[in-house]
Design a protein around this motif. Structure first.
Motif, PDB file in Angstrom:
ATOM      1  N   PRO A   1       0.726  -1.216   0.051  1.00  0.00           N
ATOM      2  CA  PRO A   1      -0.175   0.120   0.031  1.00  0.00           C
ATOM      3  C   PRO A   1       0.816   1.241   0.040  1.00  0.00           C
ATOM      4  CG  PRO A   1      -0.229  -1.009   2.054  1.00  0.00           C
ATOM      5  CD  PRO A   1       0.712  -2.010   1.104  1.00  0.00           C
TER       6      PRO A   1
ATOM      7  N   ASP B   1      -5.324   2.223  -2.330  1.00  0.00           N
ATOM      8  CA  ASP B   1      -6.256   1.362  -1.871  1.00  0.00           C
ATOM      9  C   ASP B   1      -7.073   0.350  -2.943  1.00  0.00           C
ATOM     10  OD1 ASP B   1      -5.638   2.060   0.744  1.00  0.00           O
ATOM     11  OD2 ASP B   1      -7.602   2.918   1.359  1.00  0.00           O
TER      12      ASP B   1
ATOM     13  N   VAL C   1      -4.808  -1.845  -4.721  1.00  0.00           N
ATOM     14  CA  VAL C   1      -4.505  -3.094  -3.682  1.00  0.00           C
ATOM     15  C   VAL C   1      -5.711  -4.098  -3.776  1.00  0.00           C
ATOM     16  CG1 VAL C   1      -4.022  -4.132  -1.339  1.00  0.00           C
ATOM     17  CG2 VAL C   1      -3.191  -1.968  -2.286  1.00  0.00           C
TER      18      VAL C   1
ATOM     19  N   GLY D   1      -5.439   0.031   2.776  1.00  0.00           N
ATOM     20  CA  GLY D   1      -3.976  -0.701   2.682  1.00  0.00           C
ATOM     21  C   GLY D   1      -4.215  -2.196   2.570  1.00  0.00           C
ATOM     22  N   ARG D   2      -3.731  -2.963   3.557  1.00  0.00           N
ATOM     23  CA  ARG D   2      -3.560  -4.388   3.353  1.00  0.00           C
ATOM     24  C   ARG D   2      -4.735  -4.741   4.302  1.00  0.00           C
ATOM     25  NH1 ARG D   2       2.503  -5.075   2.294  1.00  0.00           N
ATOM     26  NH2 ARG D   2       2.407  -6.185   0.232  1.00  0.00           N
TER      27      ARG D   2
END
Lengths: 599, 599
Positions: free
Chosen positions: B13, B18, B21, B129-130
């Protein structure tokens, strides 16, 4: 008696209401995976919504089968409906079932029902008796969400417009540019053509004032008149119906004229930078929906515009998919041939490039009696005796309406097949008279008992339709799109409706003049809005009214859908809810989750 | 760096936004069938919506697993959010992923995002993010249709009300009874508490006049003031959140107070005979929705009320299902512990009978600096230097807000776990100070890097939460529901928000008095409506405001949801769309059908 087709036994509709027939069959229906597989979809092309409904990845299907020739294309239309209903959806499903009994791969395309009529006047729009599509309840209540997506896309545009008007009033040019990066659009608050939509018959929202507390630079909107129309009349719905693919839909979405600026220039969804997000709401809705007939054949459901207040067709995408996957694809257009078929002929086929091989005109003996002058029946009340005893004279007089619709189909260059949607009270003499008059007018005639017997009862109709599909068609538009708009309107009024001519309100005339004088707008198509209850613009006139002129009181411009909408007579884009609405009888069995009373 | 869990590699990220990802992970995500199977659903209990989303037949799951003990129940709450966001959804997903790395079966329950914020201020509400849930786009755009179903159910009631008012005005008692079979309800047009809903921030619809052309016995409605609120604040949404099953929902649906008659008697959805049909719209919506974390664990999404203007919880049904199927079920409540957790504690848990085993309080160093007095950042603008360089003093001052929220959780009898949602700019001294202050206040503290590293980054948090779940809880409501309503409001204001007391507007006082004097209404719960941006009712006051009194200006009565709603400060149930809304950046790639710009 129970019939067994595709392992589905159905209850006798003479002993059971429609919803009981449907719910009983639902307990044994095919899964959507099996239905998709049988109709020739690859696994990844079938997007399930629960175990019995799905969406079709049209893009993949049309790409994969690009070289496969289309099946035969059959339209279903009708006479002007009466309070008794003529059974057009029932016939569409029945015909597909009948073709199935003849060993043909057949599919239907119908429209998604609107919440307005479902909650207001009737429960289901899924056909009737042994000719219905299932599962009935989710089909009638929101289905896979397409109408909601349309409503959201449409109302997002109005949210953008009204917020922008507030901000443009509150801020200087410099501050506006700094805050938003957008130049002033300068909307003329007296020339806002677009309204909001809701999928109910909410007459209280026909004429409203919004932004009541936002008069003086406040944050509560911009005070002005506004309106709500029923969602199925939305231009976004029309765009879904006429788009050939997502790309076409995306382009159309930017061309919706929302309002005019202070110099008279039209401002579109693209000007408000909302067209991309509107399209984002529709990325699933653009895929047509799939359910099944009681006898297990594919029913493609896509788009839901009414024919009296909108284009009245299921989608072009649904037909493209059905034609690739079936020997016979049967598409229904809304209400009678005067409005539904006329727009199929001159708008939908213009956009799709597809041409029908035959068109069925549905009539019932009861409705013909009504057109012939028998006392008007009232839904829910005991049927007048005229409708249960033989009366060939009324039938003969009523046939004038039927023949008028037959001639509309013939004028388009397509072979009409009259379907007499049979009732137990019909007599041989009444049927003989209809047959005699229609055959003399050059139409095939079939008596069809699909309501009572399903596909087995529709064999005569299926045979007549297959036979008609072998005729050479000379499908020709009623007018060229280069013809001035008022000439086109007059052509439809006189040659399709049978009017003596057209009268325009002051506003309608001014708008049509400015459309005719505009290079772009003059190239748009024509989508008439008129009552479905009469060939004329007066819903009380039955049969074939003579000596009347069409009154056009308003004109809308649907730049995205690509047509001009003249509004005739007193028809409104927001119907009303009556004093005894059907929602009162709808409930849920909380033990089973089953919805009751949708009939 | 790429992490590989459940065969899902995720992009870094720090190098990708976002949505990149998410979309990258979506190309490899599990099918919904596999996800359902892994979480222990039987095939028939998983209702697919496409290949990657689904609904859960909760009734079957709860019946089948009635005797199975529940997993641990973890709540996630936060400090008062700042314009920077504190990452509560991200932490919820990250924690589930962290528990997964520790070999635990874990699930999340989050709310469905509303179209208002999605189109107005931000694109996605799926974490970041993740630590996100996927598929991102359909989750953000209508999902499986629950909010639309709620909107339709709600607006059907208003359609019923306004049509009825028109018909009661137009007809005599005799005619009305004959036409509708219903006695006159005699609505007082000045006392209509219910409005319409739409799922956008449409400030222009906050205050409207409807039925403009229906003044004198016409068919265009009944002229009166009305309003639109955002759909997620609808009482129908609240009912979906608090119902234990369809039967409970059906009963509640009839108790919505729509208006009062001319003698002051409340008139409900049952009186308008619309409650059954409203429930019919919700037979699918009552089943919770299922998607997955980036690392392939179940995320249950159900109901979407905001915590500032509504109850702010995902549904009880979602938690019941998650607790049966997981070792750890993590449920998020909206915004800070002052509003979201308080309503979890005193409303949701009251209705469900469930009690949490631990509660996570999320904070970021940046947000603490903001509460501590650092210059207010503006989203989209360059971050002031105070946020990128060490400043322990601001962090320490800002911790007052965090500790206030920690104490709210402790007051409920549950162990708080402070989660510092880590950023690369955080310094060891800043972290040390937070840890020191929170541990002194009796909270566990974990620094979590789930945004950057997914579940692998949330191991410290997962361990702290598992440890806290072993504490003995003494979960106790803040007040007994037999306490008079104003005493309860004052208890929340002083003991939860830290106010000195409560001031009531004239109208609010009168309504609360009549509620307190009514046998039935006095038994209702309490659902406070207040800004989320401050502990006080003034959104500009950061930290822990002192010396202020809560101003209650309005009171709504939600008879179906079962609570009274005092509205504090200037908050509105219809937010506004700003001058640079996010819909401008949303579009569709028409070649792939992918939605762009939802971030």
């Amino acid at each position: 008696m129970q019939l067994d087709v595709n392992n589905i036994k159905t209850l006798d509709p003479k002993d059971h209401p429609d919803w009981e027939v449907a719910q009983d069959a639902e307990s044994r229906m095919k899964t959507i995976y099996k239905l998709g597989d049988e109709m020739g979809l690859e696994e990844r092309e079938l997007l399930p919504y629960g175990h019995y409904m799905g969406k079709i990845d049209y893009r993949s299907v049309l790409k994969r089968l690009a070289d496969k020739p289309n099946g035969k294309f059959v339209n279903v239309t009708a006479i002007n409906p009466t309070p008794l209903g003529e059974g057009k959806s029932t016939t569409t499903i029945g015909l597909v079932q009948g073709l199935g009994r003849r060993g043909k791969k057949a599919s239907a395309a119908i429209r998604q029902p609107s919440g307005g009529p479902t909650m207001g006047v009737k429960g289901s729009a899924a056909g009737g008796g042994r000719s219905q599509c299932i599962p009935l309840t989710p089909f009638s209540l929101g289905f896979t969400g397409d109408i909601n997506a349309i409503m959201n896309a449409h109302n997002l545009a109005m949210t953008a417009l009204t917020a922008r008007m507030q901000h443009e009033r509150n801020y200087s040019d410099e501050k506006l540019l700094k805050l938003s990066g957008m130049p002033r659009l300068d909307v003329d608050p007296t020339r806002i053509s677009m309204g909001w939509v809701i999928d109910y018959c909410a007459q209280a929202l026909r004429n409203i004032v919004i932004g009541m507390d936002g008069v003086n630079g406040a944050q509560d909107g911009y005070m002005m008149r506004s309106k709500f129309d029923i969602a199925v009349s939305s231009e976004v719905m029309a765009i879904l119906a006429v788009s050939k693919d997502l790309k076409d839909l995306r382009e159309r979405m930017g061309k919706i004229i929302m309002c005019y600026d202070k110099f008279g220039k039209p401002l579109t969804t693209k000007d408000f930078e909302v067209d991309g997000a509107m399209t984002a709401w529709l990325v699933d809705a653009v895929n047509p929906n799939l359910i099944q007939t009681l006898e297990g054949q594919p029913v493609i459901v896509h788009a839901g515009p009414f024919a009296n207040i909108a284009i009245g067709q299921s989608s072009i995408i649904a037909d493209q998919v059905g034609l690739k996957l079936s020997d016979y694809h049967v598409t229904e257009s809304g209400f009678g041939a005067d409005i539904g078929y006329e727009k199929f002929w001159n708008l939908k086929c213009h956009y799709s490039g597809l041409t029908p091989d035959a068109s069925v005109v549905v009539a019932t003996v009861r409705a013909l009696k009504c057109h012939g002058g028998a006392p008007m029946p009232v839904p829910g009340k005991k049927l007048p005796e005229a409708y249960t005893t033989e009366n060939v004279e009324w039938v003969e007089k009523g046939c004038a309406n039927l023949l008028h619709h037959v001639n509309i189909v013939k004028k388009s260059g397509v072979s009409p097949v009259v379907c007499i949607n049979a009732f137990v009270t019909d007599t041989p003499n009444e049927i003989r008279k209809i047959r005699e008059l229609c055959e003399a007018a050059g139409a095939r005639v079939a008596v069809s008992k699909h309501w009572e017997y399903g596909g087995e009862g529709a064999l005569e109709l299926a045979d007549a339709v297959m036979d008609a599909c072998n005729d050479k068609t000379t499908f020709t538009p009623l007018y060229d799109w280069s013809m001035p708009m008022r000439q086109r309107i007059e052509k439809v009024a006189t040659e399709v409706y049978g009017a003596d001519g057209v009268d325009y309100s002051f506003e309608a005339k001014a708008r049509l003049e400015s459309i005719e004088n505009d290079t772009e707008l003059s190239k748009l198509g024509l989508c008439m809005v008129k009552t479905h209850l009469s060939l004329s613009d007066d819903p009380t006139l039955k049969g074939v009214p003579k000596g009347w002129r069409l009154k056009v009181r308003d004109v809308l411009t649907f730049g995205g859908a690509g047509f001009v909408v003249p509004v005739a007579g007193s028809i409104s884009l927001m119907p009303g809810t009556g004093s005894n609405p059907s929602f009162r009888r709808i409930d849920v069995d909380t033990d089973t989750g089953r919805v009751e009373g949708l009939f």
